[in-house]
Motif scaffolding. Structure first.
Motif, PDB file in Angstrom:
ATOM      1  N   SER A 197       3.043  -0.110  17.606  1.00 28.07           N
ATOM      2  CA  SER A 197       3.987   1.105  17.122  1.00 28.07           C
ATOM      3  C   SER A 197       3.553   0.634  14.889  1.00 28.07           C
ATOM      4  N   VAL A 198       2.712   1.702  14.605  1.00 27.15           N
ATOM      5  CA  VAL A 198       2.856   1.290  13.346  1.00 27.15           C
ATOM      6  C   VAL A 198       3.092   1.583  11.749  1.00 27.15           C
ATOM      7  N   ILE A 199       3.563   0.340  11.436  1.00 26.76           N
ATOM      8  CA  ILE A 199       4.839   0.008  10.386  1.00 26.76           C
ATOM      9  C   ILE A 199       4.430   1.363   9.285  1.00 26.76           C
ATOM     10  N   PRO A 200       5.033   2.476   9.154  1.00 29.09           N
ATOM     11  CA  PRO A 200       4.711   2.967   7.666  1.00 29.09           C
ATOM     12  C   PRO A 200       4.614   1.553   6.094  1.00 29.09           C
ATOM     13  N   ALA A 201       2.991   2.019   5.917  1.00 29.37           N
ATOM     14  CA  ALA A 201       3.577   1.184   4.339  1.00 29.37           C
ATOM     15  C   ALA A 201       3.025   1.584   3.092  1.00 29.37           C
ATOM     16  N   TRP A 202       2.851   1.803   2.049  1.00 34.39           N
ATOM     17  CA  TRP A 202       2.066   2.451   0.694  1.00 34.39           C
ATOM     18  C   TRP A 202       1.781   1.216   0.013  1.00 34.39           C
ATOM     19  N   ILE A 203       0.520   0.798  -0.062  1.00 34.22           N
ATOM     20  CA  ILE A 203      -0.232   0.500  -1.179  1.00 34.22           C
ATOM     21  C   ILE A 203       0.298   0.616  -2.766  1.00 34.22           C
ATOM     22  N   GLU A 204       1.005  -0.707  -3.889  1.00 32.10           N
ATOM     23  CA  GLU A 204       1.443   0.215  -4.679  1.00 32.10           C
ATOM     24  C   GLU A 204       0.702   0.200  -5.756  1.00 32.10           C
ATOM     25  N   SER A 205      -0.352  -1.426  -5.784  1.00 34.51           N
ATOM     26  CA  SER A 205      -1.340  -1.962  -6.578  1.00 34.51           C
ATOM     27  C   SER A 205      -1.727  -2.911  -6.520  1.00 34.51           C
ATOM     28  N   ASN A 206      -3.504  -3.353  -7.131  1.00 38.77           N
ATOM     29  CA  ASN A 206      -4.273  -3.982  -6.027  1.00 38.77           C
ATOM     30  C   ASN A 206      -4.796  -4.904  -7.634  1.00 38.77           C
ATOM     31  N   SER A 207      -3.782  -6.017  -8.007  1.00 39.01           N
ATOM     32  CA  SER A 207      -4.245  -6.332  -9.132  1.00 39.01           C
ATOM     33  C   SER A 207      -4.359  -8.234  -9.089  1.00 39.01           C
TER      34      SER A 207
END
Length: 550
Positions: free
Chosen positions: A253-263
């Protein structure tokens, strides 16, 4: 004597006749079987797959139009984006698999062969050639290696040109046995787990998350994970428009995830762990990789992975923050979401929503503009309210009043700068982003009650330069007011107040003034979120493992 000889001759004839018919029947059956190719010399024997040094090829079988063999590599380095192809004998060394019968084999881990079945259409019952692989390895791409010499006997002849198609017998279920030594209270665990990969994911890495505190995290819990892209350069791809990775549990099952930044080569991602993490314990989730050409970005919160609104090609196109955080708003579009917010304006206050929100006060009369969340949290909820903002457009004058705080339910919020205890928390009184002297345009001081100045906001370059994060922690027995540079998260100022209250709180943002100056106060906000506060303020540690080829 004559009769005896006659009887013997008769018996011999009967013997020959009986067994002769039996032998004849057996001969007919054998002839039929041979005609069907059952006893062809290469149907079960005579077919060979001889691997070159460093490669694997075993259990070859050729029958009818099918060739099956177990193929792999033992170079010690994993291969990615592998294509296997059959190059017939007599053909010069290929520079790629292009133009040859081929099959996409995904990724191949060293020492972990897989079984492939090839359909061979040949004009002869005997076909020979070579199995080649085209693949990427480390920083090199498009490499070619000859894996094995193949002789297939017993094929069913066909007038068609030789071709190969293949399906791997490997499934999306892989079993890994590992021993993991955890630093959590000297706990050592050995486990055997079956990892089911979500659709599209071909490889994965273990992600061990350890809560070192004696208190369990809240549930749900938002866990920060930082991914060093260089460690997974052969597998990971992200550019805001496309991402080929996602997080999942052992059941797939996929875990909800949110990319905040790519730095600076580091991806900062937040996961929603529905059950949290027990005290002094660890959990394992998985970072899954699809082929680099696959885009798993999604705003659904149930598949793939989302990202902060400003990262998407169209604002908030792949934003799934509402599925990750306890409360979230990206102010997408041109109207305020009244299911999430209640708003108000008076005497020169305006609210503008346009993929972000701007609250402005500009008047010679007391007034302003405010929004307050419709979701309330108690102090025992242990939560963090964070807003990404700037104050570009604020005049250079000595009475800026910008409030961004936990609003205590029951207080009056009328955007009146002198309206009383609008922001009192634990009896401490008003606070926010104010000025008591002219310090420059587009900024304000970080102010505590009784005009105690903690610091000054950094100046933004434009209204879209969201360079400050306001972070306000509501925890049992504690309230913490932090202001941070963004995206570095370096602390500008902090204030901690201790005490308890049974009242409920909601996020509030307000631009206001008492009207004595006629200047402008502006808040530009990109997004707001409320997440769980980790035990004792210590975010659980994260250990990212090596890639396991699925």
């Amino acid at each position: 004597m004559g009769k005896t000889t006659s009887h013997k001759a008769q018996s011999a004839m009967e013997y020959l006749m009986t067994y002769g018919w039996a032998i004849l029947i057996i001969a007919i059956v054998l002839a039929a079987l041979f005609s069907l190719g059952i006893f062809s010399s290469g149907s079960l024997i005579g077919t060979t797959c001889i691997a070159n040094s460093g490669f694997l090829c075993s259990s070859p079988i050729a029958y009818g139009t099918t060739f099956t063999a177990t193929i792999g590599e033992a170079t010690g380095v994993p291969w990615t984006n592998v294509v296997l192809c059959f190059v017939p004998d007599g053909v010069s060394e290929p520079s790629s698999c292009s133009g040859y019968p081929s099959v996409a084999a995904g990724n191949i881990r060293s020492g972990a062969p897989k079984t492939y079945s090839f359909t061979i259409l040949s004009s002869s019952s005997t076909t020979s050639g070579y199995i080649w692989a085209q693949y990427d390895e480390a920083s090199y791409s498009g490499l070619m290696s000859e894996l094995a010499t193949v002789t297939m006997k017993g094929l069913k002849p066909s007038s068609a040109t030789t071709s190969i198609s293949s399906t791997s017998t490997s499934t999306k279920t892989t079993t890994s046995t590992s021993t993991t030594t955890l630093t959590t209270t000297s706990t050592t665990s050995t486990s055997t787990t079956t990892t089911i990969l979500p659709s599209g994911v071909t490889d994965y890495a273990n992600v061990v998350i350890t809560n070192s505190q004696s208190t369990a995290t809240p549930a749900p819990f938002q866990q920060e994970v930082q991914i060093p892209e260089s460690d997974y350069s052969n597998y990971i791809s992200y550019n805001g428009v496309s991402a080929n990775f996602e997080f999942f549990a052992s059941g797939g099952s996929v875990i909800p995830a949110w990319i905040e930044s790519n730095s600076s080569g580091t991806l900062t991602v937040w996961l929603n762990l529905a059950n949290g993490i027990p005290a002094s314990n660890s959990i394992t989730v998985y970072l899954g990789f699809a082929p680099k050409t696959t885009n798993l970005l999604s705003s659904s919160g149930t598949t793939g992975i989302g990202e902060a609104p400003q990262l998407s090609p169209s604002y908030a196109e792949y934003d799934d923050g509402a599925s990750v955080f306890n409360f979230y708003s990206d102010f997408k579009g041109t109207s305020l979401n009244t299911n999430k917010w209640t708003s108000g304006t008076s005497n020169g206050g305006t609210i503008t929503v346009n993929n972000g929100i701007t609250l402005t006060y500009s008047s010679s009369s007391a007034g302003g503009a405010w929004i307050v969340g419709n979701q309330y949290f108690s102090q025992s909820s242990n939560v963090v309210f964070e807003a990404l903002f700037n104050m570009y457009g604020t005049s250079n004058f000595g009475d800026t009043r910008g409030r961004m705080y936990w609003w205590e339910q029951g207080q009056t919020s009328i955007a009146d700068g002198n309206g009383g205890a609008i922001a009192e928390i634990l009896g401490e009184g008003d606070y926010g982003y104010y000025t008591s002297s002219s310090i420059g345009a587009n900024i304000a001081n970080i102010m505590l009650p009784y005009e105690t100045i903690l610091g000054t906001l950094p100046a933004p370059s434009s209204s879209s330069d969201y360079n400050v994060m306001s972070q306000q922690i509501l925890a049992s027995g504690t309230f913490i007011f932090n202001t941070l540079n963004y995206p570095s998260y370096s602390l500008i100022a902090s204030k901690t107040v201790t005490g308890s209250t049974t009242n409920s709180f909601s996020p509030l943002i307000q631009a206001s003034d008492d009207g004595s100056s006629g200047n402008t106060v502006t808040f530009n906000v990109q997004w707001v979120r409320v997440r769980a506060y980790p035990p004792s303020g210590v975010m659980p540690s994260v250990s990212l493992g090596s890639v396991i080829i699925g």
